[in-house]
Design a protein around this motif. Sequence first.
Motif: not given
Lengths: 231, 276
Positions: B113-117, B126-130, B195-199
């Motif tokens: 993911a581009p960032f971890e938040l 909740y995941s900031g990336y989502k 967008l979805i592939v890091p998840i």
Amino acid sequence: MLRLDGIDAGYGNVQVLRGLSLEASPGEVLCVMGRNGAGKTTMLRAIMGQVKLTAGNITLDGARVDGLPPHRAPRQGIGYVPQGRRLFGPMTVAENLEIGLMTRGKGAATRERVLELFPRLRERLGQVSATLSGGEQQMLAIARALCLEPQVLLLDEPTEGLQPSMIALIRQTVTALKATGVATVLVEQRVEAVLSMADRVAFVENGAVAELVAAAGLAADAPQFRRYVGV
Amino acid sequence: MAAVLALTAVGLSLVFGVMRVVNVAHGEFFMLGAVAAWFVTSWMPGPPWLGFVATLLLAPLAVAAVAALADRLVLKRLNYDPEATIVATIGLLYILQQAALSLYGPDARPVPAPFELRLQLPWFGYSGYKLFVVAAAGLVLLAVWLIMTRSRIGLVMRATQIDRPTAQAFGIDVDRVYAGVFAMGAGLAAIAAVLIVPIQQAHYLMGGDPLLLSFIVVIIGGLGSLRGTLVAALLIGLSDGVISVFYAPTLAKILATLFVALVLVFRPQGLFGAKA
């Protein structure tokens, strides 16, 4: 000048045009008459490149326009008002005009000139074109074609199903175009409309021009109308 | 899920709406986007966000180029015949799938993911990336809507959709429009995948689910209707997520398919589609 020289065309194995030859000069209104299935609409579609020729050629000011992909004919300066109007129904009046302006029109100046010819459309620019009356739809179909700034305008039965006041407006428009040097090829079935607009009349039978006469020499009860159109 | 599904389904709906082509290979363009994301992020030096930004730009372009090529080499030659293109896109599906298997391999591979938040809300985290995915998908969908309704390109696409011969009679190069729309549809699927592939993970067989769900969405929403596609994507995406979490993913698919069957029986044109 638009010249059709011995063209053959058809759909699949069905040949519709058989050696049809015609010329339309700048500022001339050439009416094409004939019975259903004689090849009038096929001739217009062949000029637009929508039906492929199997023989003959079509030139505009000496340059071949047959064999070009269908989207190139309007770029050469040929405007087309198809039978049944074929508006982009869900689009607004303004959007229909914009489509016409994209290819050859000179933007706002062209649009202004066209709207001067059809002031009623100016009041309806934001209206969805499918909701216009039949007469207004025909106005829009012609206006959209004029947005191309055509050298040649092809009109396929523009008075079909219209009330007399609308037919008079179309007559005025064709006369105004004549003065600007546009060559008009008008496929028409109404004798009175033909006699009031045409310079020459081509009677088409079995995919070829059977007779070509000056409109001035035709009366409403001329035998050609009975013979070639059945009226 | 709903946001990404909306992006993928809008691509499919756009292709059908304008070209009348049922693109069975649409899921493979999604898969190519994910695989391209893995390649770009693997090769890109620097922090993950840099690789992600590069992927977000490059992957849709690359996939769109593949789609445009497929349009020229396959669909155009079939004159966009509705039946023949279904068979052709089934063939394209297998070509793309096997090409990915050969070049990328059979393994599922993660993309960072581009960032971890993590947003810690009072009652759950909740995941900031989502949330970023939802916002990004929303922005892309807004851009698509603006292109379709406010731009000249959109006007040309709509004219082609309404009446192909008349569009040609006004100088519109329909073949070019079709190539552009097919590329755009594939590009949207690729953006969704990036967008979805890091998840999830990138895998050569990952195109099946998005294809099935996209078809479900466009059938429910109404083929060719952007508004219907968005509403149906929200409906199916959210229900799929909730049912998958609390019950089972298979049950979610069964219910979605049942819903499609009901729509086909009682409202065949879809919730927002025009009657034929």
